[in-house]
Design a protein around this motif. Structure first.
Motif, PDB file in Angstrom:
ATOM      1  N   PHE A 106      86.136 -46.449 -18.029  1.00  0.00           N
ATOM      2  CA  PHE A 106      86.878 -47.650 -17.664  1.00  0.00           C
ATOM      3  C   PHE A 106      88.265 -47.349 -17.094  1.00  0.00           C
ATOM      4  O   PHE A 106      88.981 -48.271 -16.695  1.00  0.00           O
ATOM      5  CB  PHE A 106      87.016 -48.572 -18.884  1.00  0.00           C
ATOM      6  N   GLY A 107      88.667 -46.081 -17.079  1.00  0.00           N
ATOM      7  CA  GLY A 107      89.947 -45.704 -16.489  1.00  0.00           C
ATOM      8  C   GLY A 107      91.159 -46.234 -17.221  1.00  0.00           C
ATOM      9  O   GLY A 107      92.162 -46.577 -16.597  1.00  0.00           O
TER      10      GLY A 107
ATOM     11  N   CYS B 180      73.063 -57.070 -33.915  1.00  0.00           N
ATOM     12  CA  CYS B 180      73.229 -57.937 -32.742  1.00  0.00           C
ATOM     13  C   CYS B 180      74.319 -57.398 -31.820  1.00  0.00           C
ATOM     14  O   CYS B 180      74.185 -57.427 -30.587  1.00  0.00           O
ATOM     15  CB  CYS B 180      73.576 -59.355 -33.188  1.00  0.00           C
ATOM     16  N   ALA B 181      75.413 -56.896 -32.405  1.00  0.00           N
ATOM     17  CA  ALA B 181      76.505 -56.347 -31.597  1.00  0.00           C
ATOM     18  C   ALA B 181      76.047 -55.117 -30.819  1.00  0.00           C
ATOM     19  O   ALA B 181      76.424 -54.936 -29.653  1.00  0.00           O
ATOM     20  CB  ALA B 181      77.690 -55.991 -32.500  1.00  0.00           C
ATOM     21  N   CYS B 182      75.231 -54.274 -31.448  1.00  0.00           N
ATOM     22  CA  CYS B 182      74.705 -53.087 -30.755  1.00  0.00           C
ATOM     23  C   CYS B 182      73.830 -53.494 -29.565  1.00  0.00           C
ATOM     24  O   CYS B 182      73.877 -52.863 -28.507  1.00  0.00           O
ATOM     25  CB  CYS B 182      73.888 -52.225 -31.716  1.00  0.00           C
ATOM     26  N   ALA B 183      73.044 -54.540 -29.733  1.00  0.00           N
ATOM     27  CA  ALA B 183      72.162 -54.988 -28.654  1.00  0.00           C
ATOM     28  C   ALA B 183      72.964 -55.506 -27.459  1.00  0.00           C
ATOM     29  O   ALA B 183      72.509 -55.422 -26.307  1.00  0.00           O
ATOM     30  CB  ALA B 183      71.219 -56.071 -29.171  1.00  0.00           C
TER      31      ALA B 183
ATOM     32  N   TYR C 192      75.925 -55.830 -21.707  1.00  0.00           N
ATOM     33  CA  TYR C 192      77.215 -56.162 -21.090  1.00  0.00           C
ATOM     34  C   TYR C 192      78.169 -54.975 -21.256  1.00  0.00           C
ATOM     35  O   TYR C 192      79.121 -55.026 -22.059  1.00  0.00           O
ATOM     36  CB  TYR C 192      77.810 -57.419 -21.740  1.00  0.00           C
ATOM     37  N   PRO C 193      77.953 -53.891 -20.499  1.00  0.00           N
ATOM     38  CA  PRO C 193      78.745 -52.664 -20.685  1.00  0.00           C
ATOM     39  C   PRO C 193      80.143 -52.749 -20.088  1.00  0.00           C
ATOM     40  O   PRO C 193      80.355 -52.454 -18.917  1.00  0.00           O
ATOM     41  CB  PRO C 193      77.899 -51.603 -19.973  1.00  0.00           C
ATOM     42  N   ASN C 194      81.108 -53.185 -20.891  1.00  0.00           N
ATOM     43  CA  ASN C 194      82.513 -53.177 -20.468  1.00  0.00           C
ATOM     44  C   ASN C 194      83.398 -52.971 -21.691  1.00  0.00           C
ATOM     45  O   ASN C 194      82.922 -53.005 -22.833  1.00  0.00           O
ATOM     46  CB  ASN C 194      82.883 -54.469 -19.718  1.00  0.00           C
ATOM     47  N   PHE C 195      84.682 -52.782 -21.475  1.00  0.00           N
ATOM     48  CA  PHE C 195      85.579 -52.432 -22.573  1.00  0.00           C
ATOM     49  C   PHE C 195      85.735 -53.585 -23.565  1.00  0.00           C
ATOM     50  O   PHE C 195      85.897 -53.363 -24.769  1.00  0.00           O
ATOM     51  CB  PHE C 195      86.951 -52.015 -22.031  1.00  0.00           C
ATOM     52  N   HIS C 196      85.662 -54.827 -23.096  1.00  0.00           N
ATOM     53  CA  HIS C 196      85.781 -55.970 -24.005  1.00  0.00           C
ATOM     54  C   HIS C 196      84.581 -56.048 -24.942  1.00  0.00           C
ATOM     55  O   HIS C 196      84.723 -56.426 -26.116  1.00  0.00           O
ATOM     56  CB  HIS C 196      85.930 -57.266 -23.211  1.00  0.00           C
ATOM     57  N   THR C 197      83.410 -55.691 -24.438  1.00  0.00           N
ATOM     58  CA  THR C 197      82.235 -55.652 -25.310  1.00  0.00           C
ATOM     59  C   THR C 197      82.402 -54.575 -26.371  1.00  0.00           C
ATOM     60  O   THR C 197      82.005 -54.741 -27.532  1.00  0.00           O
ATOM     61  CB  THR C 197      80.956 -55.368 -24.499  1.00  0.00           C
TER      62      THR C 197
ATOM     63  N   TRP D  44      75.648 -43.963 -21.073  1.00  0.00           N
ATOM     64  CA  TRP D  44      75.777 -43.670 -22.507  1.00  0.00           C
ATOM     65  C   TRP D  44      75.670 -44.921 -23.376  1.00  0.00           C
ATOM     66  O   TRP D  44      75.437 -44.829 -24.585  1.00  0.00           O
ATOM     67  CB  TRP D  44      77.096 -42.942 -22.792  1.00  0.00           C
ATOM     68  N   PHE D  45      75.794 -46.099 -22.780  1.00  0.00           N
ATOM     69  CA  PHE D  45      75.648 -47.336 -23.543  1.00  0.00           C
ATOM     70  C   PHE D  45      74.233 -47.515 -24.093  1.00  0.00           C
ATOM     71  O   PHE D  45      74.022 -48.284 -25.026  1.00  0.00           O
ATOM     72  CB  PHE D  45      76.012 -48.545 -22.669  1.00  0.00           C
TER      73      PHE D  45
END
Length: 421
Positions: free
Chosen positions: A35-36, A82-85, A90-95, A164-165
């Protein structure tokens, strides 16, 4: 058979949370690349993990017996599953921030339930200490798995690749399997109830009364300082390996996992050593040994030059010396926890564990944050040298903790006699 199934369930749920909690160092490293973002921003993941642990423990730990320990662990697994799923969807830093928030909430429920259940499954201090060390040793086995599991999903050629997600699908399935085991296992929780703790007001009051005991607040200071040290190394060792020792991303994570392996071995071995050595003597030796390893290893890490052919056989010596701290660090946390908990009646274990979790979470957050700031401003060498400060404070805290534990043991027979009357 029911007791064995319950111990197996406690061990497995602890392993699942070990993988998730201690992936924060790996996720920080990967988030910086994927995510830089900078180090201070990435270190907020520790905040998102530890603050919910502290808040949840304060709000629910003292009256968790009303919910039920087994039911609380099932709720925790449902939340984190549920959070792992959501992570690969939705692969982003907020997730990622959301994930560690959920992990923090769920782990607070789990740790209080696991530690309180240990008191229900054991009959004396020796059994309590042995089972505590075993489960905490398996926790570190989960930490060891974490490094290798996550590195297996990292693209070695392009570390920033969000592939890696996908590791979180594996973790979601593990949550489901342990949930099924817990749902089919029974636990007698009647001993965890009392007239004082079977109400919200009484439960909160019980936690507040614990803070008035010298043994409890000296113990909490000891636990706070220990976790500050543990999280400093556990969270930032992958980044230290990558930036200071010039190891590739995947190898940095794998080498850092040695720390978990040595800690697991140390905790299992501690059960045998404690049969021949007083716990206070052992812990003092361990803390002094940790300090010596830091003083020896860090000068070897300075001025490391990047090598394109670096591998396991030619990695810097410091890469293997620093994880050995785990052998010495291992017994401290489970031993002081067991000494404190086994000195209290079983109905008070949930409230006491809640305090343990709160102070551990605060220590973890502060340790990671301090290390991040020092790492970013002065470099990884100075960041790890700073650990010598809390190590010195731990030695002082352990002196007072032993004194208060001896006083508590001296008045225990009188307390039992009064209770019998």
């Amino acid at each position: 058979m029911t007791r064995f199934r319950m111990i197996a369930a406690l061990s497995l749920i602890y392993i699942v949370f070990a993988i998730l909690l201690n992936s924060v160092g790996t996720v920080i490293l990967q988030s910086i690349h994927t995510f830089g973002i900078d180090k201070p921003q990435a270190s907020l993941l520790e905040f998102f993990k530890d603050l919910p642990i502290a808040i949840t423990s304060f709000l629910v730990a003292s009256f968790l017996p009303l919910i039920g320990y087994r039911r609380a662990m099932m709720i925790a697994l449902a939340i984190v599953g549920c959070a792992c799923a959501l992570m690969p969807l939705y692969p982003n830093f907020h997730t990622t921030e959301l994930l560690f928030t959920c992990v923090g909430i769920a782990f607070a429920l789990t740790k209080v339930s696991v530690y309180s259940s240990i008191g229900l499954l054991t009959t004396n201090k020796t059994e309590h200490s042995r089972l505590t060390n075993t489960i905490e040793g398996l926790f570190m086995f989960g930490v060891l798995i974490s490094g290798w599991l996550f590195s297996a999903f990292i693209d070695h050629a392009e570390p920033a690749n969000p592939i890696w997600f996908r590791v979180y699908w594996v973790l979601a399935v593990l949550c489901v399997l342990v949930f099924v085991l817990l749902s089919t296992t029974r636990l007698d929780e009647s001993a965890a109830h009392s007239a004082r703790t079977d109400s919200l007001g009484g439960s909160v009051a019980a936690m507040m009364r614990l803070l008035m005991r010298p043994l409890v607040y000296v113990f909490l200071i000891s636990a706070f300082l220990y976790v500050l040290i543990e999280q400093s190394f556990g969270t930032w060792l992958p980044t230290f390996n990558n930036e200071i020792l010039k190891l590739p991303n995947a190898m940095s994570i794998q080498v850092a996992s040695i720390l978990a392996g040595t800690t697991a071995i140390g905790r299992i071995a501690a059960g045998q050593v404690l049969r021949r050595m007083h716990w206070h003597t052992l812990l003092n030796i361990c803390v002094i040994g940790m300090g010596l390893l830091v003083v020896i290893a860090l000068p070897l890490a300075q001025h490391t030059v990047a090598r394109p052919d670096v591998g396991w056989l030619n990695a810097p010596l410091a890469a293997y010396l620093l994880p050995l701290i785990g052998l010495l660090m291992a017994p401290i946390y489970p031993v002081i926890n067991s000494v404190a908990l086994s000195s209290l009646p079983k109905p008070m274990h949930a409230a006491m564990t809640g305090l343990i979790v709160i102070f551990s979470a605060l220590g973890g957050t502060l340790g990671s944050r301090i290390t991040a700031v020092v790492f970013s401003s002065f470099g990884g060498i100075h960041a790890f040298y700073f650990s010598l400060v809390p190590m010195t404070l731990v030695l002082i805290a352990l002196f007072f903790f032993k004194r208060e534990a001896d006083r508590a043991n001296a008045v225990a027979p009188a307390t039992v006699d009064l209770a019998a009357e």
